[in-house]
Design a protein around this motif. Structure first.
Motif, mmCIF file in Angstrom:
data_model
loop_
_atom_site.group_PDB
_atom_site.id
_atom_site.type_symbol
_atom_site.label_atom_id
_atom_site.label_comp_id
_atom_site.label_asym_id
_atom_site.label_seq_id
_atom_site.Cartn_x
_atom_site.Cartn_y
_atom_site.Cartn_z
ATOM 1 N N ALA A 1 -9.195 -4.306 12.002
ATOM 2 C CA ALA A 1 -9.980 -3.128 12.004
ATOM 3 C C ALA A 1 -9.772 -2.548 13.283
ATOM 4 N N SER A 2 -9.320 -3.144 14.467
ATOM 5 C CA SER A 2 -9.037 -2.439 15.789
ATOM 6 C C SER A 2 -7.695 -1.721 15.816
ATOM 7 N N GLY A 3 -6.872 -2.091 14.802
ATOM 8 C CA GLY A 3 -5.530 -1.675 14.996
ATOM 9 C C GLY A 3 -4.766 -2.143 15.819
ATOM 10 N N ALA A 4 -5.247 -3.630 16.376
ATOM 11 C CA ALA A 4 -4.389 -4.347 17.073
ATOM 12 C C ALA A 4 -2.907 -4.980 16.540
ATOM 13 N N VAL A 5 -2.964 -4.794 15.076
ATOM 14 C CA VAL A 5 -1.726 -5.275 14.665
ATOM 15 C C VAL A 5 -1.040 -4.398 13.564
ATOM 16 N N ARG A 6 0.342 -4.700 13.377
ATOM 17 C CA ARG A 6 0.678 -3.598 12.516
ATOM 18 C C ARG A 6 1.728 -4.581 11.455
ATOM 19 N N VAL A 7 2.028 -4.207 10.208
ATOM 20 C CA VAL A 7 2.714 -4.649 9.136
ATOM 21 C C VAL A 7 4.181 -4.106 9.200
ATOM 22 N N GLU A 8 5.238 -4.788 9.379
ATOM 23 C CA GLU A 8 6.550 -4.576 9.238
ATOM 24 C C GLU A 8 7.178 -5.394 8.226
ATOM 25 N N GLY A 9 7.398 -5.044 6.828
ATOM 26 C CA GLY A 9 7.945 -5.799 5.953
ATOM 27 C C GLY A 9 6.992 -6.672 5.641
ATOM 28 N N ASN A 10 7.195 -8.172 5.563
ATOM 29 C CA ASN A 10 6.383 -9.082 5.219
ATOM 30 C C ASN A 10 5.801 -9.676 6.428
ATOM 31 N N ARG A 11 5.919 -8.993 7.586
ATOM 32 C CA ARG A 11 5.472 -9.818 8.851
ATOM 33 C C ARG A 11 4.550 -8.955 9.592
ATOM 34 N N VAL A 12 3.666 -9.532 10.345
ATOM 35 C CA VAL A 12 2.385 -8.922 10.992
ATOM 36 C C VAL A 12 2.553 -8.836 12.390
ATOM 37 N N LEU A 13 2.782 -7.941 12.995
ATOM 38 C CA LEU A 13 3.207 -7.780 14.452
ATOM 39 C C LEU A 13 1.959 -7.857 15.145
ATOM 40 N N GLY A 14 1.814 -8.554 16.273
ATOM 41 C CA GLY A 14 0.722 -8.309 17.479
ATOM 42 C C GLY A 14 -0.289 -9.367 17.148
ATOM 43 N N ALA A 15 -0.060 -10.113 16.223
ATOM 44 C CA ALA A 15 -1.091 -11.045 15.685
ATOM 45 C C ALA A 15 -0.786 -12.372 16.746
#
Length: 223
Positions: free
Chosen positions: A188-202
């Protein structure tokens, strides 16, 4: 701060719902719980949500001829409440590609296993039968396939020699209650983003271990 209007979908008592509602009571939390919806009008979690001051709704799946007809009614309710994001919390219905497509990247689920291991039901019994030493919980974005989708957060739970499915389930549930609000906050804060099947920033597994209490500790009694 504009908070993400979030609906929690449940089918039962909604213990993960409780954790999400409690986290969202903090005004700084980036999501607000604007609705709790169940496919079972008698779900105990509806009364708990109402007592917590959250709007509730029920769409009984039994009165519909098919899954998509049910989902279209759910969609109307979500639009009525101006919902922007969904958290599944013990919602025991598989969604069609039609519904998942409408909510792609905007719907989370929590699963009582370390995905991709042990998709489906009876995860604790299966983990014990296989003799694994590490079990756990996963929060992931929802995909059309069961228990798939990019992983936001996981918590590992050691399997003890004396464990039963019930004791293991109780410790895993404790971790679900911790990582689900954490995952919703990140998304919800926008701290992560999805690229393909990976969540980056988690957070990494090591970072998550610093956030959540000892997963081998004895849990509180869960009613």
């Amino acid at each position: 701060m504009t908070r993400l209007r979030t609906a929690i979908l449940i089918s039962g008592r909604g213990s993960n719902m409780d954790a999400l509602i409690a986290a969202a009571k903090d005004p700084s939390f980036p999501a607000e719980i604007a609705l709790v919806l169940s496919n079972r009008p008698d779900a105990p979690g509806l009364a708990k949500a109402k007592a917590a001051g959250v709007a509730t709704a029920a769409v009984d799946h039994k009165i519909y001829a098919g899954r998509e007809e049910f989902e279209r009614s759910v969609q109307i309710v979500l639009e009525t409440y101006r919902i922007q994001f969904i958290c599944l919390a013990g919602f025991m219905r598989m969604f069609t590609p039609w519904f998942v497509g409408r909510w792609g990247g905007r719907m989370l689920n929590v699963h009582p296993a370390l995905l991709p291991a042990y998709r489906g039901l009876d995860t604790h019994e299966r983990a014990l039968a296989d003799g694994v030493k590490i079990h756990g919980a996963t929060v992931h974005f929802v995909a059309p396939e069961m228990d798939e989708g990019p992983i936001v957060a996981q918590a590992a739970v050691p399997v003890l020699d004396e464990d039963t499915p019930q004791t293991l389930a109780a410790r895993v549930l404790m971790q679900e209650h911790l990582i689900y609000p954490m995952a919703l906050r990140l998304v919800a804060s926008g701290a992560v983003r999805v690229e393909g099947n990976r969540v980056l920033g988690a957070p990494t597994a090591q970072e998550t271990a610093l956030i959540v209490p000892d997963a081998a500790a004895a849990p509180r009694r869960i009613s």
